[in-house]
Design a protein around this motif. Structure first.
Motif, mmCIF file in Angstrom:
data_model
loop_
_atom_site.group_PDB
_atom_site.id
_atom_site.type_symbol
_atom_site.label_atom_id
_atom_site.label_comp_id
_atom_site.label_asym_id
_atom_site.label_seq_id
_atom_site.Cartn_x
_atom_site.Cartn_y
_atom_site.Cartn_z
ATOM 1 N N GLY A 1 -26.688 -22.883 -41.540
ATOM 2 C CA GLY A 1 -27.423 -21.632 -41.452
ATOM 3 C C GLY A 1 -27.238 -20.919 -40.128
ATOM 4 N N CYS B 1 -30.124 -26.610 -46.008
ATOM 5 C CA CYS B 1 -29.472 -26.329 -44.731
ATOM 6 C C CYS B 1 -29.583 -27.538 -43.786
ATOM 7 C CB CYS B 1 -30.127 -25.108 -44.107
ATOM 8 S SG CYS B 1 -29.266 -24.464 -42.683
ATOM 9 N N LEU C 1 -26.531 -18.008 -44.892
ATOM 10 C CA LEU C 1 -26.080 -19.382 -45.075
ATOM 11 C C LEU C 1 -24.603 -19.416 -45.430
ATOM 12 C CD1 LEU C 1 -29.078 -20.618 -47.256
ATOM 13 C CD2 LEU C 1 -28.818 -20.814 -44.766
ATOM 14 N N VAL D 1 -24.470 -27.073 -46.413
ATOM 15 C CA VAL D 1 -25.014 -25.747 -46.151
ATOM 16 C C VAL D 1 -25.379 -25.668 -44.668
ATOM 17 C CG1 VAL D 1 -26.865 -24.110 -46.684
ATOM 18 C CG2 VAL D 1 -25.918 -25.558 -48.495
ATOM 19 N N VAL E 1 -32.775 -20.043 -38.531
ATOM 20 C CA VAL E 1 -31.844 -19.608 -39.573
ATOM 21 C C VAL E 1 -32.561 -18.718 -40.580
ATOM 22 C CG1 VAL E 1 -30.358 -21.637 -39.334
ATOM 23 C CG2 VAL E 1 -32.160 -21.650 -41.025
ATOM 24 N N LEU F 1 -26.663 -20.676 -52.383
ATOM 25 C CA LEU F 1 -27.015 -21.572 -51.294
ATOM 26 C C LEU F 1 -28.515 -21.464 -51.020
ATOM 27 C CD1 LEU F 1 -24.036 -20.903 -48.863
ATOM 28 C CD2 LEU F 1 -24.259 -22.671 -50.602
ATOM 29 N N CYS G 1 -29.793 -21.275 -35.374
ATOM 30 C CA CYS G 1 -28.432 -20.738 -35.340
ATOM 31 C C CYS G 1 -27.673 -21.332 -34.151
ATOM 32 C CB CYS G 1 -28.512 -19.220 -35.218
ATOM 33 S SG CYS G 1 -26.916 -18.391 -35.056
ATOM 34 N N ARG H 1 -23.080 -15.665 -39.118
ATOM 35 C CA ARG H 1 -22.451 -16.422 -40.210
ATOM 36 C C ARG H 1 -20.990 -16.048 -40.350
ATOM 37 N NH1 ARG H 1 -24.033 -14.248 -45.586
ATOM 38 N NH2 ARG H 1 -22.472 -12.767 -44.857
ATOM 39 N N ILE I 1 -31.851 -22.430 -48.487
ATOM 40 C CA ILE I 1 -32.237 -22.762 -47.121
ATOM 41 C C ILE I 1 -32.787 -24.196 -47.043
ATOM 42 C CG2 ILE I 1 -34.579 -21.830 -47.173
ATOM 43 C CD1 ILE I 1 -33.778 -20.602 -44.313
#
Length: 61
Positions: A36, A10, A27, A34, A22, A5, A15, A43, A7
């Motif tokens: 984050g 994302c 992730l 995706v 994030v 994954l 968050c 997560r 970023i």
């Protein structure tokens, strides 16, 4: 590694639990997207909650 994954993919910048930015190591893949989180704890909390709701919706509690 193609299944990692990224970023850059994302859908959120902060968050949903903490409001913090994030982190690339926090992730998750949810419904093909995706998402984050600020840390792995947030997560993991999301993955647990999402699994429970998905199971309830599908009648598989």
């Amino acid at each position: 590694m193609a299944d990692r994954l990224a970023i850059e993919d994302c859908v959120n910048e902060t968050c949903p639990w903490s409001g913090e930015p994030v982190s690339a190591d926090s992730l998750a893949l949810y419904k093909g997207k995706v998402v984050g989180f600020c840390n792995t704890g947030c997560r993991d909390k999301f993955e647990k909650a999402a699994s429970a709701f998905d199971a309830a919706i599908e009648g598989k509690e």
